[in-house]
Design a protein around this motif. Structure first.
Motif, PDB file in Angstrom:
ATOM      1  N   PHE A  75       0.838  -1.204   0.000  1.00  0.00           N
ATOM      2  CA  PHE A  75       0.000   0.000   0.000  1.00  0.00           C
ATOM      3  C   PHE A  75       0.874   1.257   0.000  1.00  0.00           C
ATOM      4  O   PHE A  75       0.626   2.194  -0.767  1.00  0.00           O
ATOM      5  N   MET A  76       1.898   1.268   0.846  1.00  0.00           N
ATOM      6  CA  MET A  76       2.785   2.424   0.896  1.00  0.00           C
ATOM      7  C   MET A  76       3.510   2.617  -0.429  1.00  0.00           C
ATOM      8  O   MET A  76       3.670   3.736  -0.913  1.00  0.00           O
ATOM      9  N   ARG A  77       3.932   1.528  -1.033  1.00  0.00           N
ATOM     10  CA  ARG A  77       4.578   1.633  -2.348  1.00  0.00           C
ATOM     11  C   ARG A  77       3.617   2.238  -3.364  1.00  0.00           C
ATOM     12  O   ARG A  77       4.002   3.067  -4.192  1.00  0.00           O
ATOM     13  N   SER A  78       2.364   1.822  -3.305  1.00  0.00           N
ATOM     14  CA  SER A  78       1.395   2.259  -4.313  1.00  0.00           C
ATOM     15  C   SER A  78       1.024   3.729  -4.163  1.00  0.00           C
ATOM     16  O   SER A  78       0.974   4.459  -5.149  1.00  0.00           O
ATOM     17  N   ILE A  79       0.777   4.185  -2.929  1.00  0.00           N
ATOM     18  CA  ILE A  79       0.338   5.571  -2.782  1.00  0.00           C
ATOM     19  C   ILE A  79       1.491   6.563  -2.842  1.00  0.00           C
ATOM     20  O   ILE A  79       1.286   7.738  -3.166  1.00  0.00           O
ATOM     21  N   LEU A  80       2.698   6.109  -2.534  1.00  0.00           N
ATOM     22  CA  LEU A  80       3.842   7.012  -2.623  1.00  0.00           C
ATOM     23  C   LEU A  80       4.358   7.129  -4.051  1.00  0.00           C
ATOM     24  O   LEU A  80       4.912   8.150  -4.432  1.00  0.00           O
ATOM     25  N   GLY A  81       4.155   6.069  -4.835  1.00  0.00           N
ATOM     26  CA  GLY A  81       4.684   6.094  -6.193  1.00  0.00           C
ATOM     27  C   GLY A  81       3.643   6.254  -7.276  1.00  0.00           C
ATOM     28  O   GLY A  81       3.965   6.592  -8.409  1.00  0.00           O
ATOM     29  N   PHE A  82       2.352   6.019  -6.957  1.00  0.00           N
ATOM     30  CA  PHE A  82       1.249   6.160  -7.912  1.00  0.00           C
ATOM     31  C   PHE A  82       1.473   5.341  -9.186  1.00  0.00           C
ATOM     32  O   PHE A  82       1.114   5.768 -10.275  1.00  0.00           O
ATOM     33  N   GLU A  83       2.060   4.157  -9.066  1.00  0.00           N
ATOM     34  CA  GLU A  83       2.329   3.327 -10.233  1.00  0.00           C
ATOM     35  C   GLU A  83       1.226   2.286 -10.373  1.00  0.00           C
ATOM     36  O   GLU A  83       0.898   1.569  -9.433  1.00  0.00           O
ATOM     37  N   LYS A  84       0.657   2.207 -11.577  1.00  0.00           N
ATOM     38  CA  LYS A  84      -0.535   1.393 -11.808  1.00  0.00           C
ATOM     39  C   LYS A  84      -0.326  -0.076 -11.479  1.00  0.00           C
ATOM     40  O   LYS A  84      -1.164  -0.720 -10.847  1.00  0.00           O
ATOM     41  N   ALA A  85       0.804  -0.640 -11.919  1.00  0.00           N
ATOM     42  CA  ALA A  85       1.064  -2.064 -11.678  1.00  0.00           C
ATOM     43  C   ALA A  85       1.112  -2.360 -10.188  1.00  0.00           C
ATOM     44  O   ALA A  85       0.599  -3.391  -9.723  1.00  0.00           O
ATOM     45  N   ILE A  86       1.725  -1.460  -9.419  1.00  0.00           N
ATOM     46  CA  ILE A  86       1.823  -1.671  -7.973  1.00  0.00           C
ATOM     47  C   ILE A  86       0.449  -1.511  -7.328  1.00  0.00           C
ATOM     48  O   ILE A  86       0.108  -2.221  -6.373  1.00  0.00           O
ATOM     49  N   ASN A  92      -4.967  -6.657  -4.979  1.00  0.00           N
ATOM     50  CA  ASN A  92      -5.069  -8.123  -4.826  1.00  0.00           C
ATOM     51  C   ASN A  92      -4.627  -8.573  -3.436  1.00  0.00           C
ATOM     52  O   ASN A  92      -5.263  -9.412  -2.803  1.00  0.00           O
ATOM     53  N   ARG A  93      -3.511  -8.005  -2.971  1.00  0.00           N
ATOM     54  CA  ARG A  93      -2.992  -8.415  -1.671  1.00  0.00           C
ATOM     55  C   ARG A  93      -3.938  -7.978  -0.554  1.00  0.00           C
ATOM     56  O   ARG A  93      -4.140  -8.713   0.431  1.00  0.00           O
ATOM     57  N   LEU A  94      -4.524  -6.810  -0.689  1.00  0.00           N
ATOM     58  CA  LEU A  94      -5.441  -6.316   0.333  1.00  0.00           C
ATOM     59  C   LEU A  94      -6.714  -7.161   0.381  1.00  0.00           C
ATOM     60  O   LEU A  94      -7.276  -7.395   1.453  1.00  0.00           O
ATOM     61  N   THR A  95      -7.166  -7.612  -0.777  1.00  0.00           N
ATOM     62  CA  THR A  95      -8.343  -8.489  -0.809  1.00  0.00           C
ATOM     63  C   THR A  95      -8.052  -9.802  -0.088  1.00  0.00           C
ATOM     64  O   THR A  95      -8.877 -10.299   0.689  1.00  0.00           O
ATOM     65  N   ASP A  96      -6.880 -10.370  -0.320  1.00  0.00           N
ATOM     66  CA  ASP A  96      -6.494 -11.598   0.384  1.00  0.00           C
ATOM     67  C   ASP A  96      -6.435 -11.365   1.887  1.00  0.00           C
ATOM     68  O   ASP A  96      -6.896 -12.200   2.678  1.00  0.00           O
ATOM     69  N   CYS A  97      -5.875 -10.237   2.290  1.00  0.00           N
ATOM     70  CA  CYS A  97      -5.773  -9.918   3.719  1.00  0.00           C
ATOM     71  C   CYS A  97      -7.157  -9.790   4.337  1.00  0.00           C
ATOM     72  O   CYS A  97      -7.415 -10.299   5.432  1.00  0.00           O
ATOM     73  N   GLU A  98      -8.058  -9.137   3.634  1.00  0.00           N
ATOM     74  CA  GLU A  98      -9.424  -8.954   4.127  1.00  0.00           C
ATOM     75  C   GLU A  98     -10.111 -10.310   4.314  1.00  0.00           C
ATOM     76  O   GLU A  98     -10.772 -10.550   5.340  1.00  0.00           O
ATOM     77  N   ASN A  99      -9.954 -11.192   3.349  1.00  0.00           N
ATOM     78  CA  ASN A  99     -10.572 -12.517   3.446  1.00  0.00           C
ATOM     79  C   ASN A  99      -9.986 -13.328   4.597  1.00  0.00           C
ATOM     80  O   ASN A  99     -10.710 -14.016   5.333  1.00  0.00           O
ATOM     81  N   LEU A 138     -10.011  -0.085   4.254  1.00  0.00           N
ATOM     82  CA  LEU A 138      -9.678   1.336   4.128  1.00  0.00           C
ATOM     83  C   LEU A 138      -8.567   1.541   3.116  1.00  0.00           C
ATOM     84  O   LEU A 138      -8.642   2.427   2.256  1.00  0.00           O
ATOM     85  N   MET A 139      -7.514   0.716   3.189  1.00  0.00           N
ATOM     86  CA  MET A 139      -6.421   0.832   2.221  1.00  0.00           C
ATOM     87  C   MET A 139      -6.906   0.487   0.816  1.00  0.00           C
ATOM     88  O   MET A 139      -6.519   1.144  -0.165  1.00  0.00           O
ATOM     89  N   SER A 140      -7.763  -0.521   0.695  1.00  0.00           N
ATOM     90  CA  SER A 140      -8.319  -0.888  -0.613  1.00  0.00           C
ATOM     91  C   SER A 140      -9.100   0.276  -1.207  1.00  0.00           C
ATOM     92  O   SER A 140      -9.033   0.536  -2.415  1.00  0.00           O
ATOM     93  N   ALA A 141      -9.847   0.966  -0.352  1.00  0.00           N
ATOM     94  CA  ALA A 141     -10.651   2.087  -0.830  1.00  0.00           C
ATOM     95  C   ALA A 141      -9.768   3.201  -1.386  1.00  0.00           C
ATOM     96  O   ALA A 141     -10.041   3.771  -2.443  1.00  0.00           O
ATOM     97  N   ILE A 142      -8.693   3.501  -0.668  1.00  0.00           N
ATOM     98  CA  ILE A 142      -7.794   4.570  -1.113  1.00  0.00           C
ATOM     99  C   ILE A 142      -7.142   4.199  -2.441  1.00  0.00           C
ATOM    100  O   ILE A 142      -7.079   5.005  -3.374  1.00  0.00           O
ATOM    101  N   VAL A 143      -6.676   2.956  -2.546  1.00  0.00           N
ATOM    102  CA  VAL A 143      -6.045   2.504  -3.792  1.00  0.00           C
ATOM    103  C   VAL A 143      -7.058   2.546  -4.937  1.00  0.00           C
ATOM    104  O   VAL A 143      -6.748   2.982  -6.054  1.00  0.00           O
TER     105      VAL A 143
END
Length: 726
Positions: A75-86, A92-99, A138-143
């Motif tokens: 999550f930190m990588r994604s919001i700090l870098g705004f890179e689509k692949a990340i 995907n990882r957040l969905t697994d964590c939620e489940n 919450l992190m999924s929502a932001i992403v």
């Protein structure tokens, strides 16, 4: 039945013929705590610029807490870098964590002890996993909102609603426990919990809103629960008033005692308490900052943010020396040094000292920053915040010095943020070569908005060209070099625009830059001049205004910026210059930018005169594919800022407030001054309301966030002075 009631349905354990020994339950509890603490310690490495180290350590275990830690990393990588692949990987990882958290929570409910044992808990069994699930949501929502797809964005707002309900249930349990222990928060008029006779629509909501694949009743899509009343009931941040025999322990309540509280000593309880305050604080603050133009999106989730309570909850979480406290601290500093750094209508320092939560508490932020730097001494994030503090204190050169020495972070994302801040500060002090080079380096460091980076780098080269063109000793080679480079950069920007979108819409600044360049291209053809010579009022100073760098500049830089807006800076013939000046939107841009500068210099009447020249213009003059459509709403906003500035300046009040025949210190004069202040407040509110209701324009979100902050401040001020209306 209480809102938590549905959570317990089916969760009561059945008597077993072969119950597990008590010792095994203790062992399981100890193992859970060890895993949780290891995961939090590992995740905290992120705050020391060591995501790689954090991930390596988190991979050693596969608990739900470690899954959350890994999710925080991506999550930190994604919001700090705004890179689509990340961002996709993060989703995907957040969905697994939620489940995973859902499954662990259900297991904990099933394995819960007797009712008597549960009565001694602060939180119901499984709350730690419910919190993990809410954090993942919450992190999924932001992403999702940062993703390009409108569909993903809507899913993100739905995730916010789910996280909201989950956190609501945990907070309700905490309030009930505190009341049971004799800590009775003041404000009994608000509903703290639902009762069996409660006929409210959400009385039987599931504690956790299940995924479609899970069984159980679904919560309604539109949530309009009682959290607002519940949080009002729960006084925060030192405002607690307790009753009962334990009044002497009020200072040690769970809401004031922080990590040393007598109530929050169990590691799991500390994790939940600090995490709920962090998550709820982020959620309430984030929703409160949505600009007025996006109000329709708020209707999707059906509840409002609350900036004051969100900030208070983040302060509460930041007291804890764990990853939750660190994230809360980072959010607070980003909010104060970032968002409020762009805002103009804020309480005075005296008001903040007296408790204005919507203002900028300098001393408290400095203490928080010092604490975070001591906890995480190797992190460039905190040095970046230190530079922002300098900038907000109008010490841009000090900020630049810190940023130049903060380029060696192990995290590329932190380096990118640091470099972007350095780029902006170089623009504010009009170091055009540094501004150009730093924005071009942004292209190398992240993928967020290359079109914007090329455009602003072109603006810097344009200023270098104009400086060389108007130099006393003209160096023609230098002139042509800067001219050619400026044109290359401007023409590059549109070719990379549109690669990033927000909720399926072009990024506002990319759209703004593309329209600008299209305007200059059309003008160059019409006037038969080169593209760079067709540029009108300084686009660099226009960007300074739009990023509100004016607020960070001191007198000499402000005067230099004012001069840079002169028509004499243009590099074309007088005939062509006059035609450019005659364009209504072009003149309006200059007037708005200059008005903001002279207002910052304290020349309020001059600012008002410039703005009135804009306010009389017809809206139709700003319509068109290449017209600048923001100056008219911006002029209205600037009028609101002027009204507020006059309220804050005693010398202005003295010179402008109504005079009476009585002595200046008389009761009549004091009454007149109070009435004058109230009138100015109403004027400020009126101008802000007009901008909030303005039709859509390209930069409505950027100006809208400043409007929203101003409206929060006015609302606070009127409430404090008893002027609030229903």
């Amino acid at each position: 039945m209480s809102r938590l009631g549905s959570w317990f349905r089916g969760a009561t354990p059945k008597p077993s013929a072969n119950p597990s020994p008590a010792g095994s339950q203790v062992d399981l509890r100890a193992q859970e705590i060890r895993l949780m603490e290891d995961a939090m310690t590992s995740a905290a490495m992120i705050m020391n610029d060591d995501i790689d180290g954090a991930e390596e350590r988190l991979k050693k275990f596969d608990s739900t807490f470690h899954s959350l830690g890994m999710s925080v990393c991506i999550f930190m990588r994604s919001i700090l870098g705004f890179e689509k692949a990340i961002m996709t990987e993060a989703s995907n990882r957040l969905t697994d964590c939620e489940n995973n958290a859902w499954n662990e929570m259900k297991k904990a409910q099933k394995d819960a002890g007797t009712a008597n044992e549960n009565d001694e808990r602060i939180y119901p069994p499984g709350s730690e996993y419910a919190l993990v699930m809410a954090e993942a949501q919450l992190m999924s929502a932001i992403v999702a909102v940062l993703h390009e797809s409108l569909t993903e964005g809507i899913k993100g707002f739905y995730k916010l609603r789910k996280a909201f309900i989950t956190l609501d249930g945990i907070m309700e349990a905490e309030i009930a426990y505190l009341k049971k222990k004799g800590f009775q928060p003041d404000g009994s008029e608000s509903k703290a919990t639902s009762t069996p006779d409660d006929n409210s629509d959400d009385a039987d909501l599931e504690f956790v809103d299940a995924d479609e694949s899970h069984s159980g009743a679904q919560t309604p899509f539109q949530y309009e629960g009682h959290l607002d009343g519940k949080l009002k009931d729960l006084a925060l941040d030192g405002d607690e008033k307790f009753t009962g025999s334990e009044e002497k322990l009020a200072a040690k309540s769970g809401f004031e005692g922080g990590p040393d509280s007598d109530l929050f000593t169990d590691p799991v309880d500390i994790f939940i308490h600090s995490g709920v305050n962090m998550c709820f604080g982020v959620l309430l603050l984030m929703i409160s900052m949505v600009p007025p133009a996006f109000s329709r999106l708020l209707s999707i989730i059906g509840f409002k943010g609350d900036r004051e309570r969100g900030v208070q909850m983040l302060w509460k979480s930041s007291r804890f020396n764990n990853i939750n406290g660190a994230v809360a601290g980072l959010m607070l500093l980003a909010y104060y040094n970032g968002l409020l750094g762009f805002a103009d209508i804020l309480p005075s320092e005296e008001d903040v000292h007296n408790g204005a939560v919507v203002g900028y508490p300098k001393a408290r932020c400095a203490a928080l920053l010092a604490s975070m730097r001591s906890r995480y001494p190797d992190s460039g994030l905190w040095r970046l915040e230190e530079a922002r503090v300098k900038g907000n204190s109008q010490d841009l050169y000090g900020a630049i010095e810190i940023l130049k020495n903060n380029t060696s972070s192990k995290m590329r994302q932190v380096s990118a943020l640091n470099n972007f801040e350095l780029s902006l500060d170089s623009m504010y002090v009009q170091d055009y070569s540094g501004m150009r080079d730093n924005f071009l380096r942004c292209v190398e460091l992240n993928d967020w908005s290359h079109a914007l980076y090329y455009y602003i780098a072109g603006c810097a080269e344009l200023e270098n060209y104009r400086n060389a063109y108007h130099a006393e000793k003209k160096d023609e080679a230098k002139v042509q070099r800067h001219k050619k480079r400026a044109e290359e950069l401007f023409r590059k920007a549109p070719t990379v625009a549109g690669k990033k979108k927000l909720l399926a819409r072009p990024l506002p600044f990319e759209q703004f830059a593309s329209r600008k360049i299209q305007k200059w291209e059309e003008r160059s053809k019409a006037l038969k001049i080169d593209l760079v010579d067709a540029v009108g009022v300084s686009p660099t100073q226009e960007m300074v205004y739009l990023w509100n760098g004016i607020k960070k500049m001191q007198g000499p830089d402000l005067e230099k910026a004012y001069a840079a807006l002169s028509w004499d800076r243009l590099t074309t013939s007088e005939e062509a210059r006059n035609k450019i000046k005659a364009e209504t939107d072009e003149q309006a841009v200059q007037d708005v930018c200059r008005a903001a500068i002279v207002r910052s210099l304290g020349r309020f009447e001059e600012a008002r005169d410039l703005l009135e020249d804009v306010l009389v213009l017809d809206r139709l003059a700003f319509k068109g594919a290449t017209k600048d459509d923001y100056p008219l709403p911006a002029a209205h906003y600037e009028m609101a800022v002027l009204a507020w500035a006059e309220v804050l300046k005693p010398e202005v009040r003295k010179s402008l407030s109504p005079k009476t025949a009585d002595d200046a210190g008389s009761e009549s004069s004091g009454s007149d001054e109070k009435e004058w202040i109230r009138q100015k407040m109403d004027d400020c509110q009126s101008w802000l309301d007009k901008v909030a209701k303005w039709e859509a324009f390209v930069l409505d979100a950027r100006i809208g966030m400043r409007v929203q902050t101003g409206m929060d401040t006015i609302r606070w001020y009127k409430r404090e002075h008893g002027w609030a209306t229903a």
